[in-house]
Write an enzyme that holds these catalytic residues in place. Structure first.
Site, PDB file in Angstrom:
ATOM      1  N   ASP A   1       0.826  -1.209   0.000  1.00  0.00           N
ATOM      2  CA  ASP A   1       0.000   0.000   0.000  1.00  0.00           C
ATOM      3  C   ASP A   1       0.862   1.262   0.000  1.00  0.00           C
ATOM      4  O   ASP A   1       2.003   1.255   0.473  1.00  0.00           O
ATOM      5  CB  ASP A   1      -0.914  -0.014   1.239  1.00  0.00           C
ATOM      6  CG  ASP A   1      -2.067   0.974   1.104  1.00  0.00           C
ATOM      7  OD1 ASP A   1      -2.394   1.372  -0.034  1.00  0.00           O
ATOM      8  OD2 ASP A   1      -2.640   1.355   2.145  1.00  0.00           O
TER       9      ASP A   1
ATOM     10  N   HIS B   1       2.201   3.210  -9.029  1.00  0.00           N
ATOM     11  CA  HIS B   1       1.964   1.792  -9.312  1.00  0.00           C
ATOM     12  C   HIS B   1       3.104   1.228 -10.162  1.00  0.00           C
ATOM     13  O   HIS B   1       3.541   0.102  -9.953  1.00  0.00           O
ATOM     14  CB  HIS B   1       0.631   1.603 -10.047  1.00  0.00           C
ATOM     15  CG  HIS B   1      -0.568   2.045  -9.246  1.00  0.00           C
ATOM     16  ND1 HIS B   1      -0.722   1.716  -7.919  1.00  0.00           N
ATOM     17  CD2 HIS B   1      -1.659   2.786  -9.580  1.00  0.00           C
ATOM     18  CE1 HIS B   1      -1.874   2.234  -7.480  1.00  0.00           C
ATOM     19  NE2 HIS B   1      -2.444   2.903  -8.463  1.00  0.00           N
TER      20      HIS B   1
ATOM     21  N   SER C   1      -7.739  -5.466  -4.682  1.00  0.00           N
ATOM     22  CA  SER C   1      -8.786  -6.020  -3.817  1.00  0.00           C
ATOM     23  C   SER C   1     -10.134  -5.967  -4.515  1.00  0.00           C
ATOM     24  O   SER C   1     -10.331  -5.212  -5.480  1.00  0.00           O
ATOM     25  CB  SER C   1      -8.853  -5.246  -2.494  1.00  0.00           C
ATOM     26  OG  SER C   1      -9.526  -4.011  -2.682  1.00  0.00           O
TER      27      SER C   1
ATOM     28  N   LEU D   1      10.553 -20.703  -4.686  1.00  0.00           N
ATOM     29  CA  LEU D   1       9.576 -19.822  -4.058  1.00  0.00           C
ATOM     30  C   LEU D   1       8.219 -19.880  -4.777  1.00  0.00           C
ATOM     31  O   LEU D   1       8.168 -19.902  -6.003  1.00  0.00           O
ATOM     32  CB  LEU D   1      10.123 -18.378  -4.129  1.00  0.00           C
ATOM     33  CG  LEU D   1       9.223 -17.248  -3.639  1.00  0.00           C
ATOM     34  CD1 LEU D   1       9.057 -17.304  -2.121  1.00  0.00           C
ATOM     35  CD2 LEU D   1       9.807 -15.890  -4.051  1.00  0.00           C
TER      36      LEU D   1
HETATM   37  C1  IPE Z   1      -5.480  -2.715   0.082  1.00  0.00           C
HETATM   38  O1  IPE Z   1      -5.136  -1.376  -0.125  1.00  0.00           O
HETATM   39  C2  IPE Z   1      -5.473  -3.456  -1.205  1.00  0.00           C
HETATM   40  C3  IPE Z   1      -4.212  -3.536  -1.924  1.00  0.00           C
HETATM   41  C4  IPE Z   1      -3.042  -3.124  -1.532  1.00  0.00           C
HETATM   42  C5  IPE Z   1      -4.295  -4.172  -3.192  1.00  0.00           C
HETATM   43  P1  IPE Z   1      -6.232  -0.223  -0.231  1.00  0.00           P
HETATM   44  O2  IPE Z   1      -5.485   1.031  -0.390  1.00  0.00           O
HETATM   45  O3  IPE Z   1      -7.235  -0.560  -1.256  1.00  0.00           O
HETATM   46  O4  IPE Z   1      -6.947  -0.307   1.204  1.00  0.00           O
HETATM   47  P2  IPE Z   1      -7.802   0.770   1.985  1.00  0.00           P
HETATM   48  O5  IPE Z   1      -8.849   1.257   1.039  1.00  0.00           O
HETATM   49  O6  IPE Z   1      -6.882   1.870   2.401  1.00  0.00           O
HETATM   50  O7  IPE Z   1      -8.347   0.031   3.171  1.00  0.00           O
HETATM   51  C1  IPE Z   2      -1.700   0.175  -3.289  1.00  0.00           C
HETATM   52  O1  IPE Z   2      -1.461   1.536  -3.322  1.00  0.00           O
HETATM   53  C2  IPE Z   2      -1.930  -0.400  -4.658  1.00  0.00           C
HETATM   54  C3  IPE Z   2      -3.324  -0.787  -4.928  1.00  0.00           C
HETATM   55  C4  IPE Z   2      -4.325  -0.761  -4.089  1.00  0.00           C
HETATM   56  C5  IPE Z   2      -3.596  -1.272  -6.273  1.00  0.00           C
HETATM   57  P1  IPE Z   2      -2.640   2.584  -3.321  1.00  0.00           P
HETATM   58  O2  IPE Z   2      -3.045   2.855  -4.712  1.00  0.00           O
HETATM   59  O3  IPE Z   2      -3.735   2.147  -2.414  1.00  0.00           O
HETATM   60  O4  IPE Z   2      -1.917   3.856  -2.719  1.00  0.00           O
HETATM   61  P2  IPE Z   2      -2.489   4.878  -1.651  1.00  0.00           P
HETATM   62  O5  IPE Z   2      -2.939   4.071  -0.460  1.00  0.00           O
HETATM   63  O6  IPE Z   2      -3.634   5.573  -2.298  1.00  0.00           O
HETATM   64  O7  IPE Z   2      -1.341   5.764  -1.351  1.00  0.00           O
HETATM   65 MG    MG Z   3      -4.117   2.417  -0.440  1.00  0.00          MG
END
Ligand code: IPE
Ligand code: IPE
Ligand code: MG
Length: 250
Positions: A25, A42, A70, A136
């Site tokens: 995240d 990303h 997710s 792995l």
């Molecule tokens: C969780 O991150 C899902 C992934 C890293 C793929 P999110 O950024 O979607 O989670 P929330 O919305 O902060 O809980």
């Molecule tokens: C995690 O990073 C990647 C995915 C959920 C696909 P985010 O895109 O949630 O990044 P933040 O949390 O907005 O910084």
């Molecule tokens: Mg996020």
């Protein structure tokens, strides 16, 4: 494959974790902080995946599970979702051969029915190609949700035991999407949030949790080692007392 529950046996916590599960995240915030579009985060995040996979290989981790998308991430702007899908395709195109050459087995779990045919075919091909690799196991959770996983497992369990009304945990577990792996020993979430966000709900019951403020694109081998070191200092009791564990190891 036999289902092994981390809640029934006590693994030695001072060892390298067999299974590390990661919520990657903070990509968006990493980019925003640099006045870049979220997607740049990303893109950079894919590089971190490579670093962490390599780190797992050299440290002897057996399973690494990465939350990539997710079931709730469809709520994001359409543009970001389609970009993430394209990134997934490019990453598969670029990385699968290298993974195969390194004896890595790739698995993708989640509700894949929502993905387009091309992506689904690529996933199936990559899984088939690497299926017999013995190094792995990298699992990418895509359109995954812990609640989805439990519900689909219940559906399969009920179908496997027609007429039954009473079920055990042992009957459910083999139907979970990751029944091929032991439950995670260590969970890492980058990006500062301290929540599970519908990741592996069933499997994280006794997993050691580690949170770091570092955004995923900045996560490095050193940080990975810090998380492992933190894990190695934990005492995993699984409901027992500390004295009971001391007796067992003496
Ligand atoms: C969780 O991150 C899902 C992934 C890293 C793929 P999110 O950024 O979607 O989670 P929330 O919305 O902060 O809980
Ligand atoms: C995690 O990073 C990647 C995915 C959920 C696909 P985010 O895109 O949630 O990044 P933040 O949390 O907005 O910084
Ligand atoms: Mg996020």
């Amino acid at each position: 494959m036999k289902y092994t529950s981390s809640t029934t046996a006590v693994p030695e916590a001072n060892k390298v974790p067999r299974h590390v599960a990661i919520i990657m995240d903070g990509n968006g915030r990493w980019a925003t902080k640099r006045f870049l579009p979220r997607v740049a985060g990303h893109v950079k995040g894919v590089e971190t995946v490579r670093t962490v996979v390599e780190a797992c290989v050299t440290r002897g981790v057996e399973y690494v599970t990465l939350f990539a998308f997710s079931s709730e991430n469809w709520r994001r702007p359409e543009e970001e979702v389609s970009l993430l899908m394209r990134l997934f395709v490019t990453a598969l195109e670029r990385e699968v051969a290298k993974m195969h050459a390194n004896n890595i087995r790739l698995k993708v779990v989640g509700d894949l029915t929502r993905f387009n045919d091309k992506l689904r075919q690529m996933i199936a091909q990559a899984e088939r190609k690497t299926a017999n690799n013995t190094g792995l196991t990298v699992t990418v959770c895509a359109n995954y949700g812990g609640r989805w996983d439990i519900m689909q497992a219940i559906g399969k369990m009920v179908a496997a035991h027609p007429g039954a009304t009473d079920f055990s945990e042992e009957q459910l577990a083999p139907h979970l999407a990751m029944a091929y792996a032991p439950e995670p020993d260590l969970f890492i979430r980058t990006g500062g949030e301290e929540r599970i966000s519908n990741f592996l709900l069933w499997q994280l019951a006794y997993t050691e949790l580690y949170f770091t403020d570092t955004f995923w694109p900045d996560f490095s081998d050193e940080q990975f080692d810090k998380a492992i070191a933190s894990y190695q200092h934990r005492e995993r009791r699984f409901g027992r007392t500390g004295d009971q564990l001391a007796e067992k190891t003496n």
